[in-house]
Design an enzyme around this catalytic site. Structure first.
Site, short mmCIF file in Angstrom:
data_model
loop_
_atom_site.label_atom_id
_atom_site.label_comp_id
_atom_site.label_asym_id
_atom_site.label_seq_id
_atom_site.Cartn_x
_atom_site.Cartn_y
_atom_site.Cartn_z
N ARG A 11 15.59 -52.92 -18.08
CA ARG A 11 16.07 -52.75 -19.44
C ARG A 11 16.88 -51.46 -19.52
O ARG A 11 16.62 -50.51 -18.79
CB ARG A 11 14.92 -52.69 -20.44
CG ARG A 11 14.13 -53.98 -20.56
CD ARG A 11 13.09 -53.88 -21.64
NE ARG A 11 13.70 -53.63 -22.94
CZ ARG A 11 13.00 -53.43 -24.06
NH1 ARG A 11 11.68 -53.45 -24.04
NH2 ARG A 11 13.62 -53.21 -25.21
N LEU A 190 20.33 -43.82 -21.46
CA LEU A 190 21.22 -44.78 -20.80
C LEU A 190 21.47 -44.40 -19.34
O LEU A 190 21.42 -43.22 -18.96
CB LEU A 190 22.56 -44.84 -21.54
CG LEU A 190 22.55 -45.51 -22.92
CD1 LEU A 190 23.89 -45.30 -23.61
CD2 LEU A 190 22.24 -47.00 -22.79
N SER A 191 21.74 -45.42 -18.52
CA SER A 191 22.12 -45.25 -17.11
C SER A 191 21.07 -44.50 -16.31
O SER A 191 21.39 -43.83 -15.33
CB SER A 191 23.48 -44.53 -17.01
OG SER A 191 24.47 -45.26 -17.72
N ARG A 192 19.82 -44.61 -16.73
CA ARG A 192 18.69 -43.94 -16.06
C ARG A 192 18.82 -42.42 -16.04
O ARG A 192 18.17 -41.74 -15.24
CB ARG A 192 18.53 -44.46 -14.62
CG ARG A 192 18.19 -45.96 -14.53
CD ARG A 192 16.85 -46.23 -15.20
NE ARG A 192 16.35 -47.58 -14.99
CZ ARG A 192 16.47 -48.58 -15.88
NH1 ARG A 192 17.11 -48.37 -17.02
NH2 ARG A 192 15.97 -49.76 -15.63
N MET A 193 19.63 -41.88 -16.95
CA MET A 193 19.76 -40.43 -17.06
C MET A 193 18.76 -39.93 -18.10
O MET A 193 19.12 -39.34 -19.13
CB MET A 193 21.20 -40.06 -17.43
CG MET A 193 22.21 -40.40 -16.35
SD MET A 193 21.96 -39.41 -14.85
CE MET A 193 22.60 -37.83 -15.41
#
Length: 213
Positions: A11, A190-193
């Site tokens: 997700r 977002l973007s695993r940041m």
């Protein structure tokens, strides 16, 4: 869904930025704020936390336990002293806690030392529990092998007959306080940041550090 689908199971998280300038100076105050927000969001059992312990030999184990109190000293839970977690902390008095608040894209991680609460404090909580839970604490030798469900139910009925109103506090049951040395607040992005802010105890106060996601 089979195992071949797992690599694509993900997700995208998006949440408010977690910035150093916007958090409390004290991690317990920050926890209180996030815990209230978890309550307000209607999360089921926001006080459910994963408690990880390890034996003296380093064998790890983890289970879900309910948080029953917190203050500037630390985080409180209750259990059978003879359970696996009870045996672990008697040999190796350290634990890690995890509050997995997935619905609001947050986690809180706690690491610290473990100390037993006083008998008086444990008794106060025990006597506030529903009657059935108090009998259950007596009936279950937690983590011990039992022959059958029928044996467990028979033990419960025997003890309920013995104490129809006010069961005493078991001498093998009580509370623990996890005194934190580190508390990490994780906010999905977002973007695993993801944002990760860790409070690390540095007497007499705390050092706030940002961790890479």
């Amino acid at each position: 869904m089979d195992a071949t689908s797992l690599p694509g199971l993900r997700r995208s998280y998006e949440g408010e930025p977690l910035l150093e300038a916007n958090v409390a100076a004290d991690p317990i105050a920050q926890f209180a704020l996030w815990f209230q927000e978890a309550l307000s969001a209607g999360l089921p059992e926001p006080n459910a936390m994963i408690v990880a312990t390890a034996s003296a030999g380093g064998r790890p184990s983890a289970r879900t336990v309910l948080l029953k109190g917190y203050d500037e000293q630390g985080f409180v839970f209750f259990t059978n002293y003879e359970s696996r977690k009870g045996r672990d902390v008697s040999e190796n008095p350290r634990a890690s806690l995890l509050f997995p608040w997935h619905q609001i894209r947050r986690q809180v991680r706690v690491e610290g030392t473990v100390v037993r609460l006083s008998h008086e404090r444990s008794a106060d909580y025990f006597n506030s529990r529903p009657y059935g839970s108090r009998i259950g604490a007596w009936a279950s030798r937690q983590s011990a092998v039992v022959r059958s469900r029928e044996e467990l139910d028979a033990r419960y009925e025997e003890l309920a007959a013995r104490w129809p109103e006010k069961p005493p506090v078991p001498d093998f049951w009580g509370g623990y306080l996890v005194v934190p040395t580190e508390i990490e607040f994780w906010q999905g992005q977002l973007s695993r940041m993801h944002d990760r802010l860790r409070y690390r105890r540095a007497h007499p106060g705390w050092v706030l550090e940002r961790l890479a996601p």
